[in-house]
Write a protein that holds these residues in place. Structure first.
Motif, PDB file in Angstrom:
ATOM      1  N   ILE A  34       0.870  -1.188   0.000  1.00  0.00           N
ATOM      2  CA  ILE A  34       0.000   0.000   0.000  1.00  0.00           C
ATOM      3  C   ILE A  34       0.897   1.225   0.000  1.00  0.00           C
ATOM      4  O   ILE A  34       1.840   1.314   0.788  1.00  0.00           O
ATOM      5  CB  ILE A  34      -0.939  -0.006   1.219  1.00  0.00           C
ATOM      6  CG1 ILE A  34      -1.871  -1.218   1.156  1.00  0.00           C
ATOM      7  CG2 ILE A  34      -1.736   1.295   1.296  1.00  0.00           C
ATOM      8  CD1 ILE A  34      -2.693  -1.430   2.411  1.00  0.00           C
ATOM      9  N   GLU A  35       0.597   2.179  -0.893  1.00  0.00           N
ATOM     10  CA  GLU A  35       1.420   3.371  -1.054  1.00  0.00           C
ATOM     11  C   GLU A  35       0.550   4.618  -1.068  1.00  0.00           C
ATOM     12  O   GLU A  35      -0.633   4.560  -1.408  1.00  0.00           O
ATOM     13  CB  GLU A  35       2.196   3.299  -2.366  1.00  0.00           C
ATOM     14  CG  GLU A  35       3.131   2.125  -2.486  1.00  0.00           C
ATOM     15  CD  GLU A  35       3.768   2.030  -3.863  1.00  0.00           C
ATOM     16  OE1 GLU A  35       3.363   2.776  -4.775  1.00  0.00           O
ATOM     17  OE2 GLU A  35       4.667   1.197  -4.021  1.00  0.00           O
ATOM     18  N   ALA A  36       1.167   5.755  -0.743  1.00  0.00           N
ATOM     19  CA  ALA A  36       0.475   7.043  -0.805  1.00  0.00           C
ATOM     20  C   ALA A  36      -0.013   7.275  -2.232  1.00  0.00           C
ATOM     21  O   ALA A  36       0.669   6.944  -3.204  1.00  0.00           O
ATOM     22  CB  ALA A  36       1.405   8.167  -0.369  1.00  0.00           C
ATOM     23  N   GLY A  37      -1.225   7.798  -2.350  1.00  0.00           N
ATOM     24  CA  GLY A  37      -1.814   8.091  -3.654  1.00  0.00           C
ATOM     25  C   GLY A  37      -2.776   7.022  -4.135  1.00  0.00           C
ATOM     26  O   GLY A  37      -3.587   7.277  -5.027  1.00  0.00           O
ATOM     27  N   GLN A  38      -2.701   5.821  -3.577  1.00  0.00           N
ATOM     28  CA  GLN A  38      -3.607   4.748  -3.985  1.00  0.00           C
ATOM     29  C   GLN A  38      -4.996   4.976  -3.388  1.00  0.00           C
ATOM     30  O   GLN A  38      -5.142   5.583  -2.329  1.00  0.00           O
ATOM     31  CB  GLN A  38      -3.096   3.384  -3.519  1.00  0.00           C
ATOM     32  CG  GLN A  38      -1.878   2.903  -4.258  1.00  0.00           C
ATOM     33  CD  GLN A  38      -1.418   1.548  -3.763  1.00  0.00           C
ATOM     34  OE1 GLN A  38      -1.390   1.296  -2.571  1.00  0.00           O
ATOM     35  NE2 GLN A  38      -1.045   0.686  -4.686  1.00  0.00           N
ATOM     36  N   THR A  39      -6.012   4.458  -4.071  1.00  0.00           N
ATOM     37  CA  THR A  39      -7.381   4.484  -3.568  1.00  0.00           C
ATOM     38  C   THR A  39      -7.666   3.120  -2.973  1.00  0.00           C
ATOM     39  O   THR A  39      -7.461   2.102  -3.639  1.00  0.00           O
ATOM     40  CB  THR A  39      -8.378   4.802  -4.699  1.00  0.00           C
ATOM     41  OG1 THR A  39      -8.033   6.072  -5.267  1.00  0.00           O
ATOM     42  CG2 THR A  39      -9.801   4.846  -4.175  1.00  0.00           C
ATOM     43  N   ILE A  40      -8.108   3.109  -1.722  1.00  0.00           N
ATOM     44  CA  ILE A  40      -8.345   1.855  -1.019  1.00  0.00           C
ATOM     45  C   ILE A  40      -9.779   1.775  -0.523  1.00  0.00           C
ATOM     46  O   ILE A  40     -10.481   2.788  -0.444  1.00  0.00           O
ATOM     47  CB  ILE A  40      -7.386   1.668   0.178  1.00  0.00           C
ATOM     48  CG1 ILE A  40      -7.585   2.794   1.214  1.00  0.00           C
ATOM     49  CG2 ILE A  40      -5.945   1.577  -0.281  1.00  0.00           C
ATOM     50  CD1 ILE A  40      -6.851   2.578   2.516  1.00  0.00           C
ATOM     51  N   ARG A  41     -10.211   0.559  -0.193  1.00  0.00           N
ATOM     52  CA  ARG A  41     -11.486   0.315   0.488  1.00  0.00           C
ATOM     53  C   ARG A  41     -11.125  -0.230   1.865  1.00  0.00           C
ATOM     54  O   ARG A  41     -10.239  -1.089   1.986  1.00  0.00           O
ATOM     55  CB  ARG A  41     -12.328  -0.698  -0.273  1.00  0.00           C
ATOM     56  CG  ARG A  41     -12.773  -0.243  -1.637  1.00  0.00           C
ATOM     57  CD  ARG A  41     -13.977   0.642  -1.647  1.00  0.00           C
ATOM     58  NE  ARG A  41     -15.142  -0.105  -1.135  1.00  0.00           N
ATOM     59  CZ  ARG A  41     -16.232   0.490  -0.693  1.00  0.00           C
ATOM     60  NH1 ARG A  41     -16.328   1.791  -0.682  1.00  0.00           N
ATOM     61  NH2 ARG A  41     -17.243  -0.224  -0.260  1.00  0.00           N
ATOM     62  N   TYR A  42     -11.786   0.286   2.904  1.00  0.00           N
ATOM     63  CA  TYR A  42     -11.446  -0.128   4.256  1.00  0.00           C
ATOM     64  C   TYR A  42     -12.673  -0.099   5.157  1.00  0.00           C
ATOM     65  O   TYR A  42     -13.690   0.504   4.835  1.00  0.00           O
ATOM     66  CB  TYR A  42     -10.341   0.768   4.836  1.00  0.00           C
ATOM     67  CG  TYR A  42     -10.734   2.219   4.987  1.00  0.00           C
ATOM     68  CD1 TYR A  42     -11.247   2.702   6.188  1.00  0.00           C
ATOM     69  CD2 TYR A  42     -10.587   3.109   3.940  1.00  0.00           C
ATOM     70  CE1 TYR A  42     -11.608   4.033   6.329  1.00  0.00           C
ATOM     71  CE2 TYR A  42     -10.936   4.441   4.065  1.00  0.00           C
ATOM     72  CZ  TYR A  42     -11.439   4.894   5.263  1.00  0.00           C
ATOM     73  OH  TYR A  42     -11.807   6.208   5.394  1.00  0.00           O
ATOM     74  N   SER A  43     -12.559  -0.792   6.285  1.00  0.00           N
ATOM     75  CA  SER A  43     -13.618  -0.813   7.282  1.00  0.00           C
ATOM     76  C   SER A  43     -13.429   0.386   8.207  1.00  0.00           C
ATOM     77  O   SER A  43     -12.342   0.590   8.748  1.00  0.00           O
ATOM     78  CB  SER A  43     -13.547  -2.098   8.100  1.00  0.00           C
ATOM     79  OG  SER A  43     -14.417  -2.017   9.199  1.00  0.00           O
ATOM     80  N   PRO A  44     -14.483   1.185   8.429  1.00  0.00           N
ATOM     81  CA  PRO A  44     -14.359   2.361   9.283  1.00  0.00           C
ATOM     82  C   PRO A  44     -14.564   2.071  10.773  1.00  0.00           C
ATOM     83  O   PRO A  44     -14.533   2.979  11.593  1.00  0.00           O
ATOM     84  CB  PRO A  44     -15.466   3.273   8.762  1.00  0.00           C
ATOM     85  CG  PRO A  44     -16.525   2.306   8.332  1.00  0.00           C
ATOM     86  CD  PRO A  44     -15.775   1.133   7.753  1.00  0.00           C
ATOM     87  N   VAL A  45     -14.760   0.803  11.132  1.00  0.00           N
ATOM     88  CA  VAL A  45     -15.141   0.468  12.508  1.00  0.00           C
ATOM     89  C   VAL A  45     -14.125   0.946  13.537  1.00  0.00           C
ATOM     90  O   VAL A  45     -14.486   1.562  14.526  1.00  0.00           O
ATOM     91  CB  VAL A  45     -15.385  -1.049  12.649  1.00  0.00           C
ATOM     92  CG1 VAL A  45     -15.659  -1.421  14.086  1.00  0.00           C
ATOM     93  CG2 VAL A  45     -16.554  -1.475  11.770  1.00  0.00           C
ATOM     94  N   LEU A  46     -12.836   0.701  13.330  1.00  0.00           N
ATOM     95  CA  LEU A  46     -11.827   1.095  14.303  1.00  0.00           C
ATOM     96  C   LEU A  46     -11.025   2.319  13.859  1.00  0.00           C
ATOM     97  O   LEU A  46      -9.906   2.529  14.306  1.00  0.00           O
ATOM     98  CB  LEU A  46     -10.877  -0.081  14.579  1.00  0.00           C
ATOM     99  CG  LEU A  46     -11.536  -1.317  15.181  1.00  0.00           C
ATOM    100  CD1 LEU A  46     -10.532  -2.446  15.303  1.00  0.00           C
ATOM    101  CD2 LEU A  46     -12.154  -0.999  16.528  1.00  0.00           C
TER     102      LEU A  46
END
Length: 101
Positions: free
Chosen positions: A65-77
């Protein structure tokens, strides 16, 4: 903004979905109340830490994972901070479940 993350932390700028449809219908916003969250969040990576320290002394992988990439993540924590007038979300590497390509 210069931000250096530590361990397995990732700084993300959340991409907010539209609250009004193209036809002008108000869609509303899904509340984040700390309970069960069904949907992931999309964001752009601002900074990535070097990885958590393993018992062997080496650093764990950050899954490329690098700066500038678009990611999907869980916002729970997730933890939110205001930095230079922008709301930045801080997550751990294990919250990421996909990189958009």
């Amino acid at each position: 903004m210069t931000l250096r993350m530590l361990n397995d932390r990732i700084a993300v700028l959340e991409i907010k979905p539209p609250t009004v449809s193209e036809g002008g219908i108000f869609l509303g916003e899904a509340p984040l109340d700390g309970g069960f969250v069904k949907e992931g969040v999309t964001g752009v990576v601002l900074a990535v830490g070097p990885g958590a320290r393993l018992p062997s002394g080496e650093r764990d992988s950050m899954w490329d994972i690098e700066a500038g990439q678009t990611i999907r993540y869980s916002p729970v924590l997730a933890h939110r901070e205001e930095i230079d007038g922008e709301e930045v979300t801080i997550i751990k590497r294990d919250s990421v479940f996909g990189v958009q390509e």
